[in-house]
Structure formats: structure tokens, C-alpha cells
Design a protein around this motif. Structure first.
Motif, mmCIF file in Angstrom:
data_model
loop_
_atom_site.group_PDB
_atom_site.id
_atom_site.type_symbol
_atom_site.label_atom_id
_atom_site.label_comp_id
_atom_site.label_asym_id
_atom_site.label_seq_id
_atom_site.Cartn_x
_atom_site.Cartn_y
_atom_site.Cartn_z
ATOM 1 N N LEU A 74 37.378 -8.075 -25.647
ATOM 2 C CA LEU A 74 36.877 -9.379 -26.066
ATOM 3 C C LEU A 74 35.361 -9.351 -26.237
ATOM 4 N N VAL A 75 34.658 -8.788 -25.249
ATOM 5 C CA VAL A 75 33.194 -8.719 -25.317
ATOM 6 C C VAL A 75 32.760 -7.843 -26.497
ATOM 7 N N VAL A 76 33.418 -6.716 -26.688
ATOM 8 C CA VAL A 76 33.095 -5.847 -27.826
ATOM 9 C C VAL A 76 33.297 -6.602 -29.137
ATOM 10 N N HIS A 77 34.397 -7.317 -29.254
ATOM 11 C CA HIS A 77 34.683 -8.066 -30.487
ATOM 12 C C HIS A 77 33.634 -9.167 -30.720
ATOM 13 N N ILE A 78 33.312 -9.889 -29.669
ATOM 14 C CA ILE A 78 32.339 -10.979 -29.792
ATOM 15 C C ILE A 78 30.983 -10.444 -30.240
ATOM 16 N N PHE A 79 30.492 -9.387 -29.582
ATOM 17 C CA PHE A 79 29.158 -8.908 -29.907
ATOM 18 C C PHE A 79 29.134 -8.036 -31.163
ATOM 19 N N THR A 80 30.287 -7.577 -31.616
ATOM 20 C CA THR A 80 30.361 -6.939 -32.931
ATOM 21 C C THR A 80 30.229 -8.028 -34.000
ATOM 22 N N THR A 81 30.914 -9.143 -33.769
ATOM 23 C CA THR A 81 30.850 -10.270 -34.696
ATOM 24 C C THR A 81 29.461 -10.903 -34.699
ATOM 25 N N LEU A 82 28.844 -10.989 -33.522
ATOM 26 C CA LEU A 82 27.521 -11.608 -33.387
ATOM 27 C C LEU A 82 26.458 -10.530 -33.215
ATOM 28 N N GLY A 83 26.432 -9.551 -34.102
ATOM 29 C CA GLY A 83 25.555 -8.402 -33.994
ATOM 30 C C GLY A 83 24.072 -8.720 -33.991
ATOM 31 N N ALA B 68 23.216 -1.214 -28.292
ATOM 32 C CA ALA B 68 23.159 -0.586 -26.971
ATOM 33 C C ALA B 68 24.252 -1.142 -26.060
ATOM 34 N N LEU B 69 24.461 -2.451 -26.125
ATOM 35 C CA LEU B 69 25.519 -3.080 -25.332
ATOM 36 C C LEU B 69 26.878 -2.489 -25.700
ATOM 37 N N LEU B 70 27.183 -2.430 -26.980
ATOM 38 C CA LEU B 70 28.476 -1.918 -27.432
ATOM 39 C C LEU B 70 28.641 -0.453 -27.061
ATOM 40 N N GLY B 71 27.568 0.322 -27.160
ATOM 41 C CA GLY B 71 27.633 1.723 -26.767
ATOM 42 C C GLY B 71 27.971 1.887 -25.296
ATOM 43 N N ILE B 72 27.328 1.106 -24.458
ATOM 44 C CA ILE B 72 27.602 1.198 -23.020
ATOM 45 C C ILE B 72 29.028 0.771 -22.711
ATOM 46 N N LEU B 73 29.481 -0.311 -23.316
ATOM 47 C CA LEU B 73 30.857 -0.764 -23.063
ATOM 48 C C LEU B 73 31.874 0.275 -23.538
ATOM 49 N N ASN B 74 31.648 0.843 -24.700
ATOM 50 C CA ASN B 74 32.603 1.812 -25.237
ATOM 51 C C ASN B 74 32.564 3.150 -24.511
ATOM 52 N N ASP B 75 31.365 3.583 -24.090
ATOM 53 C CA ASP B 75 31.217 4.912 -23.497
ATOM 54 C C ASP B 75 31.325 4.939 -21.973
ATOM 55 N N ASN B 76 31.097 3.801 -21.316
ATOM 56 C CA ASN B 76 30.972 3.814 -19.853
ATOM 57 C C ASN B 76 31.915 2.878 -19.113
#
Length: 191
Positions: A56-65, A157-165
Motif C-alpha cells: 500500500l505504501v509503495v503504491h501510494i508513494f509511487t502514485t504521489l512521486g 529513496a523511500l521506495l528503494g528502502i521499502l523494496n530492498d529492506n
């Protein structure tokens, strides 16, 4: 819901949502979303929903880049139950010896809450904050905050951390709390 991120079945209609110019609070069937002008929070106590929360967070911040993001906290609360009151009290004595307090305070002196902080050891900028508190029925609560500063302040950076960590940080919550608990318990004299 407009962007298709949250479906109508995800919103918990038994609880009131609240939306104003300052805050939006939407209860979900599995957790809560809260947005302030300078803070965004998604939480759930259902461990089975943690991956959904990340998605959900990834989707939201991808949409609100375009959203400026300076820091994130990947946090968890882990509760333990100690076998008896003697062990529970001794656990507090190991972490904060009562002899340091007994001359200034009347008996009984008990550890209620303490917070420790350490720099991150995983190469991410930030700190780990751990708050321990006593809970009812001989409980010990670990509230762990993985605070991460985002260089550049963007959603990338946020999306990278969520996806990688994400998985590693979720696992570390349990490993860290187990390690602290077990190390303290080793210091408690056996009967």
C-alpha cells in the motif's frame, strides 16, 4: 479510493473516517491510514497484513512521486510474557538496578519504561530506538523504531528502502527483541 489503491471492501465502515484540511484518518479492515500535513502513517496489528501494508505504501508513494519525504520509521511492537512475577521484577533489575534508586524513592521501585538509542549498523542513515516497558500480567513490551533519514528527500529513496529492506527490517525487529530479552534473562540468578 479514487486512485484505486484502496478498495471499498478495505475501508472499515464500522469505524468513522475523519477527513479535514489538516488530517485524514481512514480505518481499514486490517489497520489504519493517517495523513497529516507533515506525516503519513500506516499501521496494523495483524502480522498477516504487513506485506499488504508495505504494498500500500509503495503504491501510494509511487502514485504521489512528487511528495517530499525526509525520513521514515519502520516500527514494530513485540510483547513477551514472563513466567512469573519474580522473573518479571528481576528482568527490570537487570536493565535498571534498583539499588541506584532505592535511597531516593520509597519501596517498591519498579522499572516501568526505558528507551535506548543506537546508530544504525546496516549502512542506512539514522538510528534505532528501543523502548521497553512493563505490561500487565508480567508482560514486557518492546517498541522498536527503525528511524531512517532519506538523503535527497524524495520518494525514490523511500521506495528503494521499502523494496530492498522491508523483509530484513521486519526480521530484525524480532531478532533484536529476542536477543535483548534472552541476554537479560541470562543475568537473572536461578532459584
Amino acid at each position: 479510493m479514487k486512485e484505486g489503491i484502496i478498495g471499498p471492501n478495505d475501508v472499515d465502515v464500522t469505524k468513522d473516517e475523519f477527513v479535514s484540511s489538516e488530517i485524514a484518518r481512514v480505518p481499514l479492515s486490517w489497520g489504519l491510514i493517517e495523513a497529516l500535513s507533515n506525516q503519513f502513517l500506516v499501521q496494523s496489528s495483524d502480522q498477516g497484513s504487513f506485506a499488504l501494508m508495505r504494498d500500500l505504501v509503495v503504491h501510494i508513494f509511487t502514485t504521489l512521486g512528487h511528495t517530499p519525504v525526509k525520513q521514515i520509521g519502520l516500527n514494530g511492537i513485540i510483547d513477551y510474557q514472563l513466567p512469573d512475577e519474580k522473573t518479571w521484577n528481576a528482568f527490570g533489575d537487570v536493565l535498571a538496578p534498583k539499588t541506584n534508586w532505592q535511597k531516593a524513592l520509597p519501596e517498591p521501585v519498579r522499572l516501568m519504561k526505558m528507551t535506548m538509542q543506537a546508530p544504525r549498523k546496516d549502512g542506512l542513515t539514522g538510528a534505532t530506538h528501543i523502548t521497553l516497558s512493563g505490561a500487565a500480567n508480567r508482560g514486557i513490551r518492546f517498541d522498536i523504531n527503525n528511524h531512517i533519514e532519506l538523503e535527497g528527500g524524495g520518494t525514490g529513496a523511500l521506495l528503494g528502502i521499502l523494496n530492498d529492506n522491508w523483509d530484513r527490517l521486519q526480521d530484525e525487529l524480532l531478532v533484536t527483541s529476542n536477543t535483548i530479552l534472552n541476554e537479560a534473562l541470562k543475568c537473572i540468578p536461578t532459584r
